[in-house]
Scaffold this motif. Structure first.
Motif, PDB file in Angstrom:
ATOM      1  N   ILE A 129       0.841  -1.211   0.000  1.00 30.66           N
ATOM      2  CA  ILE A 129       0.000   0.000   0.000  1.00 30.66           C
ATOM      3  C   ILE A 129       0.873   1.257   0.000  1.00 30.66           C
ATOM      4  O   ILE A 129       0.582   2.230  -0.705  1.00 30.66           O
ATOM      5  CB  ILE A 129      -0.933  -0.011   1.219  1.00 30.66           C
ATOM      6  N   GLU A 130       1.973   1.275   0.772  1.00 27.65           N
ATOM      7  CA  GLU A 130       2.823   2.456   0.832  1.00 27.65           C
ATOM      8  C   GLU A 130       3.459   2.754  -0.526  1.00 27.65           C
ATOM      9  O   GLU A 130       3.565   3.904  -0.949  1.00 27.65           O
ATOM     10  CB  GLU A 130       3.927   2.260   1.890  1.00 27.65           C
ATOM     11  N   ILE A 131       3.912   1.677  -1.236  1.00 24.28           N
ATOM     12  CA  ILE A 131       4.543   1.875  -2.542  1.00 24.28           C
ATOM     13  C   ILE A 131       3.535   2.435  -3.532  1.00 24.28           C
ATOM     14  O   ILE A 131       3.811   3.396  -4.273  1.00 24.28           O
ATOM     15  CB  ILE A 131       5.140   0.545  -3.050  1.00 24.28           C
ATOM     16  N   LYS A 132       2.317   1.857  -3.558  1.00 21.94           N
ATOM     17  CA  LYS A 132       1.296   2.362  -4.472  1.00 21.94           C
ATOM     18  C   LYS A 132       0.909   3.791  -4.146  1.00 21.94           C
ATOM     19  O   LYS A 132       0.665   4.625  -5.018  1.00 21.94           O
ATOM     20  CB  LYS A 132       0.068   1.441  -4.423  1.00 21.94           C
ATOM     21  N   HIS A 133       0.835   4.110  -2.830  1.00 22.95           N
ATOM     22  CA  HIS A 133       0.497   5.483  -2.423  1.00 22.95           C
ATOM     23  C   HIS A 133       1.561   6.473  -2.879  1.00 22.95           C
ATOM     24  O   HIS A 133       1.264   7.574  -3.356  1.00 22.95           O
ATOM     25  CB  HIS A 133       0.343   5.530  -0.903  1.00 22.95           C
ATOM     26  N   ALA A 134       2.841   6.073  -2.776  1.00 24.15           N
ATOM     27  CA  ALA A 134       3.921   6.963  -3.207  1.00 24.15           C
ATOM     28  C   ALA A 134       3.878   7.179  -4.715  1.00 24.15           C
ATOM     29  O   ALA A 134       4.080   8.295  -5.213  1.00 24.15           O
ATOM     30  CB  ALA A 134       5.270   6.373  -2.796  1.00 24.15           C
ATOM     31  N   LYS A 135       3.585   6.071  -5.497  1.00 18.48           N
ATOM     32  CA  LYS A 135       3.480   6.231  -6.953  1.00 18.48           C
ATOM     33  C   LYS A 135       2.347   7.165  -7.323  1.00 18.48           C
ATOM     34  O   LYS A 135       2.475   8.041  -8.196  1.00 18.48           O
ATOM     35  CB  LYS A 135       3.286   4.866  -7.599  1.00 18.48           C
ATOM     36  N   ALA A 136       1.192   6.974  -6.665  1.00 22.03           N
ATOM     37  CA  ALA A 136       0.049   7.855  -6.958  1.00 22.03           C
ATOM     38  C   ALA A 136       0.370   9.303  -6.620  1.00 22.03           C
ATOM     39  O   ALA A 136       0.027  10.230  -7.369  1.00 22.03           O
ATOM     40  CB  ALA A 136      -1.174   7.369  -6.185  1.00 22.03           C
ATOM     41  N   SER A 137       1.037   9.549  -5.496  1.00 18.15           N
ATOM     42  CA  SER A 137       1.404  10.922  -5.119  1.00 18.15           C
ATOM     43  C   SER A 137       2.365  11.515  -6.134  1.00 18.15           C
ATOM     44  O   SER A 137       2.289  12.699  -6.480  1.00 18.15           O
ATOM     45  CB  SER A 137       2.051  10.927  -3.728  1.00 18.15           C
ATOM     46  N   ARG A 138       3.302  10.676  -6.653  1.00 18.13           N
ATOM     47  CA  ARG A 138       4.249  11.178  -7.642  1.00 18.13           C
ATOM     48  C   ARG A 138       3.543  11.587  -8.924  1.00 18.13           C
ATOM     49  O   ARG A 138       3.839  12.618  -9.531  1.00 18.13           O
ATOM     50  CB  ARG A 138       5.294  10.101  -7.914  1.00 18.13           C
ATOM     51  N   GLU A 139       2.574  10.746  -9.375  1.00 18.27           N
ATOM     52  CA  GLU A 139       1.837  11.079 -10.592  1.00 18.27           C
ATOM     53  C   GLU A 139       0.978  12.323 -10.402  1.00 18.27           C
ATOM     54  O   GLU A 139       0.829  13.129 -11.308  1.00 18.27           O
ATOM     55  CB  GLU A 139       0.982   9.887 -11.016  1.00 18.27           C
ATOM     56  N   ILE A 140       0.375  12.449  -9.201  1.00 22.12           N
ATOM     57  CA  ILE A 140      -0.439  13.643  -8.933  1.00 22.12           C
ATOM     58  C   ILE A 140       0.433  14.889  -8.972  1.00 22.12           C
ATOM     59  O   ILE A 140       0.067  15.925  -9.532  1.00 22.12           O
ATOM     60  CB  ILE A 140      -1.155  13.505  -7.578  1.00 22.12           C
ATOM     61  N   ALA A 141       1.648  14.801  -8.381  1.00 25.89           N
ATOM     62  CA  ALA A 141       2.538  15.966  -8.315  1.00 25.89           C
ATOM     63  C   ALA A 141       3.318  16.172  -9.599  1.00 25.89           C
ATOM     64  O   ALA A 141       4.068  17.150  -9.719  1.00 25.89           O
ATOM     65  CB  ALA A 141       3.516  15.811  -7.151  1.00 25.89           C
TER      66      ALA A 141
END
Length: 1268
Positions: free
Chosen positions: A546-558
Motif C-alpha cells: 500500500i505504501e509503494i502504491k500510495h507513493a506512486k500515486a502521489s508522484r503522478e499527482i505531483a
C-alpha cells in the motif's frame, strides 16, 4: 568642618586685617548691596503708602471690581437663576434657537480653526494677469534655465565625409579621444614582470624575520635557573596532589569498608529499606504483572470489544471511502447559504448570541442625546465664554494721536524712565569692562584659610606618631586563631582521611542497589539496544504494498508533465459561466468549504459558549448566594440603629472609661516627664559590642604584613631574565641611540624608482602646486566690462531677487488685475487641474486596482476539479459521519452497564471507603522528623556554638589610637563644652547694635515674627462687622446647606414614594431631551456626519480626467489586451482543431526538444576546448609575474648630495631633541628676567594653576612677558 573653630579663626583674622574702604572691591560690594537690597527696592513703594491716597466710590477700578464681584458671586448667580425658573422656552433643535445660533456663530468667529478655514481653502487659489511682473520674470527665468532652449539645435543637415569641417571635427574628436591617446600603449598590455628580489619583497622578508615569533623568543630550556623545592607553592601543589589522588582515595575506602559493620536494624537502615520499597519500580508494577499472568474471559459481545470495533470502523479510511462512494449522488444542497433555512437560522442564532451584535445598538445610541438650549450648563458655558473671551477682555475704548509735548506724554515718559532698568543703571556704564585683581582680597584669604582647615594632610595625625601596646591574648586574636584552625583545609582533610579508613558500606545495601537500578534506567546504551538490534535485521517491502502504491500515486499527482498532458487534452472543451454563482458545482464547493472550515465550524461555538441558562435553585447558585451573604460587607456591618445619648448617662460614662483604657495617649501620659531626656551611650552593651566587632573586622590587625614573612629571592629565574631582556628591548634611550648610529651610515640614491615616484606623488598631492596656476592667473589681472554677459546676468538676478523692486512693481500693478471670481471660471487653471489629474499616479492606477481582483473562472477547469476532489478527500464533514442519535430509558441494560463502567472509572467512588479518615489528624510529637529537627537545632544553635565573651580573658588598653580618637571626638562634639565656650565668648565680645547686619536681622525678625503677624490679623478682625444678613454669610449658609450630606439625605427620604417613573429611558421625555442635548454638545456626534460624507464625492462621467483614465486603463488593461473573439466547443476531429494542435506542437518546447532526450545526462571533458585555451591565453596576458620587469635588471646611479637628501639630514638635525635641549640650556643662562607686574601676575597664575597648591579651578587671564 568645626563651626566653633571656624568662627574663632574668623574672629581672630578680622581683628588683624584692615581693608581700605575705597578699594574697587569694597566700592563694588557696596554698589552690589545697594542693587540687591530688598529694602531700597521697596522704599519708594513704602513711601507712597505712607502718603495715603484718594479713591472715590465711582472710580472706574471700584466699579469694575464690584461688577466682577457680582459676576463671580455664586449667590447673585443663583438668585438670577431662581428668578428665571419657569421662563425657559426651548426650541426643537439648536437651529431654531437664535441665541444658540448666535453663540455658535460667535464661537466660529472666535475659533482659530474656523478663522483659518477659508484661508486654507483659498490660499492656493488665485488669479494673476498674464502680463504681471512676477509672471513675466518667471517666464524669463524659465527660458534661462529651460533645458529645451539651452540645447537649441539651430538646424540639422547632411555632410559629405570629405568636407573640411568634418575632417577638422574628426581631428578634434581624435585629440579628445582617450582610446586613441592610449592606443600606442597597446603593445604593453599583458606584459608582466616577476617581483622576486624586488625592494618591496626584500623589505617584506626582512620585516618577516624581525616579526618572527620563533626567532624572537628564546627557548625556555636554554635558560639556566635554580629550582627550589620547598617554596610554599610547590609544597601546596604536592599537598593538593595527595588530597585529590583518586588512587589513594580508593585505597583508603577499600581499607575502610572491610573493617566497618553497620547494624541492619538501625532506624536509618530501616528507613532506607522502606524508601527503597516505596520507590522500587519492580514492586510498583508487581501487582500489574501478576494480573497479566492470570487469564481472563472476554466475550465477543462485550461492551469494550464492540466499542473498539466501532472505533476501528469509524477511523478506517477504507470504510469511510466506501460509505462516501455510496452516498455520491444523494446530496441535496442549496445554491447559496441564503437558500438554506437551517444555515440562515444558525447565522441568525449566532448574531443573537454574538456579544458584538448585542452591544452594537448600545454603542450606536449611548452618545446620542439632546439638551434644551436654556439648560443650566449651556447658560453657564455662555457666561463662562463671555468671561474668558479674549474679545471682551481686550475692550479698547478708542485710539488717538498725541503730540510729543503734551503733559501726559511727558509724565508717561518720566514714569517709563523710572521703571527703565537701562536708565536706572546708566550711571554705572563707566564701570563696564573694568576688572580687579583678587589677590589679597577677603575672599582669597578666606579660601586659603578654608583650604588649610580642610587639608587632609594637616588634619590627620600619622599612625606612626601614636604609641600603643599590642596584646596577643585579646579576644579578637584568640577568635582569629580558632577560626583559622576551623577553616583550615589541611586539618579538615586530615580528619577526613582518618575517618574514611574506619567506615565501610556493604554493596548489598538498599542505597547501593537503588543506585545500580538507577544506572540501568538512565543508561542510553541499554535504551537504544533494541533499536540497534532491529536495525541490524532486514525487511521486505513488495511492489504492490500500500505504501509503494500510495507513493506512486502521489508522484503522478505531483507530476507537472502529467498535469500538462491532461490540460492539453482538455483544451477546447471548457464550457464556463459568467459568474461563480451561476455554476452549481462551484457554489456547492464553496458551501462545502464553509461547512468544512474550522473557523466556520468553531464560529457558532465561540458565539454561544458564553451564553447559558442556569436554574435559580441550582446548588452552586444557592451556595454562592450564601457565600455572598457571609462575605458581604453590607450584612457584616449590621448597624442596629443610631441614637443620641446624654453625657451623664451610665453607658456613656462606662464607654469613656473603656476608651480611656484602650487609649495609647493616656497609657503613656505618666511618661511625659521623660520626653526629651537623653543618655550617653558610652560604655553601653551596644557600644562595647560595636567596638569588639570593629576590632574583629579590622583588616590591619587581621592580616600579616608581607615584610614579616621570610622568603628567598633568585635572580636567574626565567621570569627575571625575560623581564631584563624586555626592559632592554623597549628602552627608549637605547632605541634612539641605535637610530642615531644607523642614520649616519645609510645613504639612499636620489634617482631610485622609489625616490622618483615619491617626488611625483609629492607634486601631485601638493596643495601649493595645485593652486599655483590659479595664483598666476590672479596676478596677471583680468578685464571685465560693464556690458559683459556675466555682469548683465548678475544685475538681472539681483533685480529679480530684490524684495524692494518686487514690491514696487506690485504697487504699480495694483488696480490693473483682471481675474475670475474663482478658480473654476479660469479656463487655464481648470486646464492645469485637469493636467495634474492626468499626471496623478494614484488616479492613473485607481481603475486598475478596482478591477484587478475581479476575475471569472469556468466551473469545470482542471484546477477547480482537482480542488474539489482534494476537498472531498480532506472534508471533515464526510469524515465525521454520525449514524444517528437516540434517547435511552434509564432502566435499559446498556445504560445500566454504562453506569457501572463509569462507576469503575470514577475517582470519587474509588475513594469513598476512605471518607471516615477525612479530618482525622495525628500528633507529631516524638516522630523521627521532630526529633531530627530538634537535634539539628541543637547543632545549629548559636548560643551553644559560640563561647560567651565574658568567659574570655583579655586586657583593655586605654592609649590605643581608637580610644584616643574617640576621646578627642567626644570633646569636639560635647554640647556642654561648646556652650561653656560660647558663654565665655559672648561676655568678652561686643557687637555694635547699629551695624547693617544687626539692623537687617531685626527687620527679618519683624518680618518673620508669627506673633506680630497674628497681632495684625487680630486687629483687622476686631474692626470687621459682619452681620447675619450679609451677602457672604448668606452665600456661605446656602453653600453649606447645598453641600450638606444630611440635608441631601433628608430631602431624599421625604421624596421617597412620590416618584412616578417610566418603563424605559425612551418613555421619559426629560431623559430623551437630555440625551438629545448631550448629542448636540458631543464633539464626536458633531463630526459624525462630516466623517461619513467627507470621502463621498461625485464627479461627472464625462470629465476629462475620467475619460483620460478610461483610455489609459483600456491601454494597460489585461482584459482588453487579451481580446478573445468568442468561445465555442469543437469536435476533436475538426480541421481547425487538428491545425491548432500542430501549431501548438510547433510552439511546444517539450516537443521541440524531444529528439534530444537521448543526450540528457551525457557530459564532456572541456580540456583543450576553445574556451579553456582562450582562458589560458588571457591568464598569460594578465599575469602580473610576466608583466612586470625585475628591479635588479634596471641600472641606476646613487647620488648622495641631492636636495631632498640634504633637506632630510637638516630636518633630522632640526627635530633632534638632544640638540634642542642642549641649545636651550645654553641659551637660558644668558637672559635676565626683570621684576615687572606682569611677571608677578604670571608667577601667581602659575602658583594658582599648580595641582599641589590649588584644589579648585579658577579662570585665569593669560598674560605675556618680555625677556630681556
Amino acid at each position: 568642618m568645626n563651626k566653633r573653630l571656624y568662627t574663632e579663626a574668623w574672629d581672630n583674622d578680622k581683628k588683624t586685617i584692615h581693608v581700605m574702604p575705597d578699594t574697587p572691591e569694597i566700592m563694588l560690594a557696596k554698589l552690589n548691596r545697594i542693587n540687591y537690597s530688598d529694602k531700597l527696592y521697596k522704599l519708594a513703594l513704602e513711601e507712597s503708602r505712607k502718603e495715603g491716597y484718594d479713591l472715590r466710590l465711582d472710580a472706574i477700578p471700584i466699579q469694575a471690581a464690584k461688577a466682577s464681584r457680582d459676576i463671580a458671586s455664586d449667590y447673585k448667580y443663583k438668585e438670577g437663576y431662581r428668578k428665571q425658573l419657569g421662563h425657559h422656552i426651548g426650541a426643537r433643535n439648536i437651529k431654531d434657537d437664535p441665541k444658540m445660533m448666535w453663540s455658535i456663530h460667535a464661537a466660529k468667529i472666535q475659533s482659530d480653526r474656523e478663522y483659518k478655514k477659508d484661508f486654507e481653502k483659498w490660499k492656493t487659489k488665485f488669479s494673476s494677469p498674464v502680463d504681471m511682473l512676477g509672471v513675466v520674470l518667471a517666464k524669463k527665468c524659465q527660458i534661462l534655465v529651460s533645458d529645451i532652449d539651452y540645447k537649441h539645435p539651430l538646424h540639422e543637415w547632411t555632410c559629405l565625409p570629405d568636407q573640411n569641417d568634418v575632417i577638422q571635427a574628426r581631428k578634434a574628436y581624435d585629440l579628445q579621444s582617450d582610446a586613441i591617446y592610449k592606443s600606442d600603449l597597446e603593445w604593453l598590455r599583458g606584459i608582466g614582470w616577476v617581483p622576486i628580489g624586488s625592494v618591496e619583497v626584500e623589505k617584506v622578508k626582512r620585516a618577516g624575520e624581525i616579526l618572527s615569533e620563533r626567532k624572537y623568543r628564546q627557548p625556555a630550556d636554554q635558560l639556566k635557573f635554580t629550582c627550589i623545592t620547598d617554596t610554599p607553592e610547590i609544597v601546596l601543589a604536592k599537598n593538593n596532589a595527595l588530597t585529590m589522588s583518586k588512587h589513594l582515595y580508593t585505597e583508603a575506602w577499600d581499607a575502610d569498608k572491610a573493617s566497618i559493620h553497620v547494624m541492619p536494624d538501625t532506624p536509618e537502615i530501616l528507613l532506607a529499606k522502606s524508601n527503597s520499597a516505596n520507590i522500587s519500580q519492580k514492586l510498583y508494577t508487581k501487582g500489574w504483572d501478576e494480573s497479566k499472568m492470570k487469564d481472563y474471559d472476554l466475550r465477543a459481545d462485550a461492551i469494550s470489544i464492540k466499542s473498539a470495533k466501532a472505533s476501528r470502523d469509524i477511523a478506517s479510511d477504507y470504510k469511510y471511502k466506501e460509505a462516501y462512494e455510496k452516498q455520491k449522488g444523494h446530496h441535496i444542497g442549496a445554491q447559496s447559504i441564503e437558500d438554506d433555512p437551517k444555515i440562515m437560522c444558525a447565522i441568525h442564532a449566532g448574531k443573537i448570541q454574538s456579544e458584538r451584535e448585542y452591544k452594537k445598538e448600545f454603542q450606536k445610541w449611548k452618545t446620542k442625546f439632546s439638551s434644551p438650549v436654556d439648560m443650566l450648563g449651556i447658560l453657564l458655558a455662555k457666561k463662562c465664554q463671555t468671561l474668558v473671551s479674549d474679545i471682551d477682555y481686550r475692550n479698547y475704548l478708542h485710539y488717538w494721536t498725541c503730540m510729543p509735548d503734551q503733559n501726559d506724554i511727558i509724565q508717561a515718559k518720566k514714569a517709563y524712565d523710572l521703571q527703565s532698568d537701562n536708565v536706572y543703571k546708566a550711571d554705572l556704564e563707566w564701570m563696564r569692562g573694568i576688572g580687579w585683581m583678587p589677590e589679597g582680597s577677603v575672599e582669597m584669604n578666606r579660601v586659603k584659610v578654608a583650604q588649610d582647615l580642610l587639608n587632609e594632610r594637616l588634619y590627620r595625625t600619622r599612625p606612626e606618631a601614636l604609641s600603643f601596646t599590642s596584646i596577643v591574648d585579646t579576644p579578637e586574636v584568640v577568635l582569629a586563631k580558632a577560626n583559622s584552625l576551623q577553616i583550615s583545609e589541611k586539618l579538615y582533610q586530615e580528619a577526613w582521611n582518618k575517618d574514611k579508613v574506619n567506615i565501610s558500606i556493604p554493596s548489598d545495601t538498599p542505597v547501593m542497589l537503588q543506585a545500580q537500578i538507577n544506572a540501568l534506567q538512565i543508561s542510553n546504551k541499554l535504551y537504544q539496544k533494541d533499536w540497534n538490534e532491529a536495525k541490524q535485521k532486514g525487511y521486505d517491502i513488495r511492489a504492490d504494498a500500500i505504501e509503494i502504491k500510495h507513493a506512486k500515486a502521489s508522484r503522478e499527482i505531483a507530476s507537472e508533465y502529467k498535469y500538462k498532458e491532461g490540460y492539453r487534452k482538455q483544451l477546447g472543451h471548457h464550457v464556463g459561466f459568467r459568474t461563480l454563482q451561476d455554476d452549481p458545482k462551484l457554489v456547492w464547493s464553496i458551501h462545502a468549504a464553509k461547512i468544512q472550515s474550522d473557523r466556520e465550524y468553531k464560529k457558532a461555538y465561540e458565539k454561544s459558549k458564553g451564553i447559558h441558562n442556569t436554574p435559580l435553585d441550582m446548588m452552586s447558585i444557592v451556595q454562592a448566594k450564601k457565600c455572598q451573604v457571609l462575605v458581604s460587607d453590607i450584612d457584616y456591618r449590621n448597624y442596629l440603629h443610631q441614637w443620641t445619648c446624654l453625657p451623664d448617662q451610665n453607658d456613656v460614662i462606662q464607654a469613656r472609661k473603656a476608651y480611656d483604657l484602650q487609649s495609647d495617649n493616656l497609657y503613656k501620659s505618666d511618661l511625659e516627664w521623660m520626653k526629651g531626656i537623653g543618655w550617653l551611650p558610652e560604655g553601653s552593651v551596644e557600644v562595647m559590642r560595636v567596638k569588639n566587632a570593629q576590632n574583629l573586622l579590622n583588616e590591619r590587625l587581621y592580616r600579616i604584613k608581607p615584610e614579616a614573612l621570610k622568603f628567598t629571592s633568585i635572580v636567574d629565574t626565567p621570569e627575571v631574565i625575560q623581564a631584563k631582556i624586555n626592559a632592554v628591548q623597549i628602552s627608549e634611550p637605547l632605541y634612539r641611540d641605535a637610530w642615531e648610529k644607523e642614520k649616519a651610515n645609510v645613504n639612499v640614491p636620489a634617482d631610485t624608482p622609489l625616490m622618483l615616484q615619491s617626488k611625483i606623488n609629492a607634486l601631485q598631492i601638493s596643495n601649493k602646486h595645485y593652486q599655483q596656476a590659479w595664483e598666476d592667473v590672479k596676478m596677471t589681472g583680468y578685464d571685465l566690462r560693464a556690458d559683459a554677459i556675466g555682469i548683465q546676468h548678475a544685475k538681472a538676478s539681483r533685480d529679480i531677487a530684490s524684495d524692494y523692486l518686487y514690491k514696487t512693481a506690485y504697487e504699480k500693478q495694483k488696480g490693473h488685475y483682471i481675474g475670475c471670481r474663482n478658480a473654476k471660471e479660469d479656463p487655464k487653471l481648470v486646464w492645469a487641474a485637469n493636467v495634474l489629474k492626468m499626471q496623478n499616479d494614484r488616479l492613473y492606477k485607481k481603475a486598475y486596482n478596482d478591477h484587478k481582483a475581479k476575475i471569472s473562472i469556468p466551473g469545470d477547469m482542471v484546477s477547480i476539479n482537482a480542488a474539489k476532489e482534494g476537498q472531498a478527500l480532506a472534508s471533515d464533514v464526510d469524515y465525521r459521519q454520525y449514524l444517528h442519535q437516540w434517547s435511552c430509558f434509564p432502566d435499559q441494560n446498556d445504560v445500566i452497564q454504562a453506569r457501572k463502567a463509569y462507576d469503575l472509572q470514577s475517582d470519587a467512588l474509588y475513594k469513598a471507603d476512605l471518607e471516615w479518615l477525612r479530618g482525622i489528624g495525628w500528633m507529631p510529637q516524638g516522630s523521627p522528623e521532630v526529633l531530627r529537627v530538634k537535634n539539628a537545632q541543637e547543632i545549629l544553635c548559636d548560643s551553644v556554638y559560640r563561647t560567651p565573651v565574658v568567659n574570655l580573658k583579655y586586657t583593655s588598653i586605654v592609649d590605643t589610637p581608637e580610644v584616643v580618637l574617640a576621646k578627642a571626638n567626644a570633646e569636639n562634639i560635647s554640647i556642654p563644652k561648646y556652650r561653656e565656650l560660647w558663654d565665655k565668648d559672648k561676655t568678652s565680645i561686643h557687637i555694635m547694635p547699629d551695624t547693617p547686619e544687626i539692623n537687617l536681622a531685626r527687620a527679618n525678625a519683624l518680618n518673620v515674627s508669627s506673633k506680630l503677624y497674628r497681632e495684625g490679623w487680630d486687629e483687622v478682625k476686631a474692626g470687621c462687622d459682619v452681620r447675619l444678613d450679609a451677602i457672604p454669610i448668606q452665600a456661605a449658609k446656602a453653600s453649606r446647606e447645598i453641600a450638606s450630606d444630611y440635608k441631601y439625605k433628608l430631602d431624599h427620604e421625604k421624596q421617597k414614594g412620590h416618584y412616578v417613573g417610566t418603563l424605559t429611558a425612551r418613555d421619559d421625555n426629560k431623559i430623551r431631551w437630555a440625551l438629545i442635548a448631550d448629542k448636540l454638545q458631543n464633539e464626536r456626534e458633531y463630526r459624525l456626519d462630516w466623517a461619513k460624507w467627507k470621502a463621498k464625492i461625485q464627479s461627472p462621467a464625462d470629465m476629462l480626467s475620467i475619460l483620460h483614465s478610461k483610455n489609459s486603463q483600456a491601454l494597460v488593461s489585461d482584459v482588453d489586451y487579451r481580446n478573445y473573439l468568442h468561445q465555442w466547443t469543437c469536435m476533436p476531429d475538426q480541421n481547425d482543431v487538428i491545425q491548432a494542435k500542430k501549431a501548438y506542437e510547433l510552439q511546444s518546447d517539450n516537443v521541440y526538444k524531444a529528439d534530444l532526450e537521448w543526450l540528457r545526462g551525457i557530459g564532456w571533458m572541456p580540456n583543450d576546448s576553445v574556451s579553456v585555451n582562450h582562458a589560458k591565453h588571457a591568464a598569460d596576458i594578465f599575469s602580473e609575474k610576466k608583466y612586470r620587469t625585475k628591479i635588479e635588471t634596471l641600472n641606476f646611479t646613487p647620488v648622495d648630495d641631492r636636495v631632498d637628501y640634504v633637506t632630510a639630514k637638516q630636518s633630522g638635525e632640526i627635530l633632534d631633541d638632544i640638540k634642542y635641549r642642549k641649545d636651550w640650556n645654553a641659551t637660558k643662562s644668558k637672559y635676565t628676567l626683570t621684576e615687572t607686574p606682569l611677571l608677578h601676575t604670571a608667577q601667581e597664575a602659575a602658583r594658582i594653576l599648580d595641582q599641589m597648591l590649588c584644589h579648585s579651578f579658577m579662570p585665569i587671564t593669560l598674560v605675556t612677558f618680555r625677556v630681556r
